[in-house]
Design an enzyme around this catalytic site. Sequence first.
Site, short mmCIF file in Angstrom:
data_model
loop_
_atom_site.label_atom_id
_atom_site.label_comp_id
_atom_site.label_asym_id
_atom_site.label_seq_id
_atom_site.Cartn_x
_atom_site.Cartn_y
_atom_site.Cartn_z
N SER A 55 3.13 -7.60 7.61
CA SER A 55 4.20 -6.55 7.08
C SER A 55 3.36 -5.34 6.22
O SER A 55 3.97 -4.33 6.25
CB SER A 55 5.36 -7.07 6.55
OG SER A 55 4.84 -7.97 5.28
N ASP A 329 9.47 -3.05 -2.82
CA ASP A 329 10.42 -4.22 -2.71
C ASP A 329 9.59 -5.38 -3.35
O ASP A 329 8.75 -5.35 -4.02
CB ASP A 329 10.67 -4.56 -1.28
CG ASP A 329 9.85 -5.04 -0.24
OD1 ASP A 329 8.85 -5.29 -1.01
OD2 ASP A 329 10.07 -5.14 0.78
N HIS A 332 6.06 -6.03 -1.28
CA HIS A 332 5.35 -4.97 -0.81
C HIS A 332 4.88 -3.85 -1.72
O HIS A 332 5.97 -3.42 -2.39
CB HIS A 332 5.94 -4.76 0.58
CG HIS A 332 6.24 -5.64 1.71
ND1 HIS A 332 7.67 -6.30 1.68
CD2 HIS A 332 5.40 -6.03 2.58
CE1 HIS A 332 7.32 -7.02 2.90
NE2 HIS A 332 6.10 -7.15 3.24
#
Length: 363
Positions: A55, A329, A332
């Site tokens: 991600s 977040d 990340h």
Amino acid sequence: MKGVHLAIFVVLILALFAALGAIVIVLLQRCLLFSICDNAKNTKLVPALYIFGDSTVDAGNNNNLSTTARANSLPYGIDFNHTATGRFTNGLTVPDYLARFLGLPFAPPYMNLSELERRTTTTGLNFASASSGILPETGSFTGSPLTLDNQTDLFKITAKTLDVQNIKVHLAKSIFFISIGSNDYIMNYRNIASKMNKLFSPDYFAKFLTEELVKRLKKLYLIGARKFVVTGLGPVGCIPAIAKSTPHEGDCAESFNQALLSYNKELFMKLSKLQSQLYGSFFVHTDTFKFLHELKENKEKYGITDTQNACWDGKHDPCAVRDRYIYFDSAHPSQITNSIFAGRCFKESSICTPMNVMQLVSA
């Protein structure tokens, strides 16, 4: 009097040139660190940039997969034309910035393209998939992300059909960016339900995991890759999702971080060994752990004020000034963190060794 006027005139001219020089230096620094401008002549420094991983570098592949790990709604992308593209941040990722510096367009997510587009997109593709790990089973509880094996297999198919005149030269001169491994600890080794932490000591798991990554890197080499940028793991024990849910003293869950240090040490040694074994290969190792430590220590230099909390908690509106936060977040980095990392890795050799990306271009 004429001599006095002339002296004053010369002083003013010199002062003007000094001021202009200072402005140019500031603009160049901002151009590289914060990417407000692209490659000066927009000339391609390499044929393509190929991206693999999780991600941290997914650009939207998971939007097309059966998985719960998606970033397809705002506030993700709030600083990317206010559009959620599938990137797990408020704006651009590290490879997005590297693409700019290299004079390339952003590498589109493979899963977003038609078969024709996959053959004709010759400036790079993104195969990364959120929640994936080095190990095939990592992230499986989120659904069906592209494992690293899936990603390399798809690239192999693409390399056979890519519309370039000389595929061997194209691949040898392109850059391959791999960012993966954190999920193997978060979702696998450190997961209470996992058997891994009962079977392996942290040091043994680090050796096992890096050996598994080396196998995948060798596959890319056999396909034709020669220039690699492989990211080490950052201090995952410091991300809000871990730090705020794990009992510990201080800012970070250091017991979590210690296991990652073994991995980073093993990775560095194995990449050095690989370069000596694989003819014509170049491996750049990024010390992400060191980078984030230095960023926290020098946060004022970049206008960052919050090094522990997430800009967005997943429930309420995100913070108004995203560039003041290291994390967007709970898991990340923010766009500003990605920008600083990419800028330093492109031009410095302190966190990207034994050479930076600009030197890799010429290697």
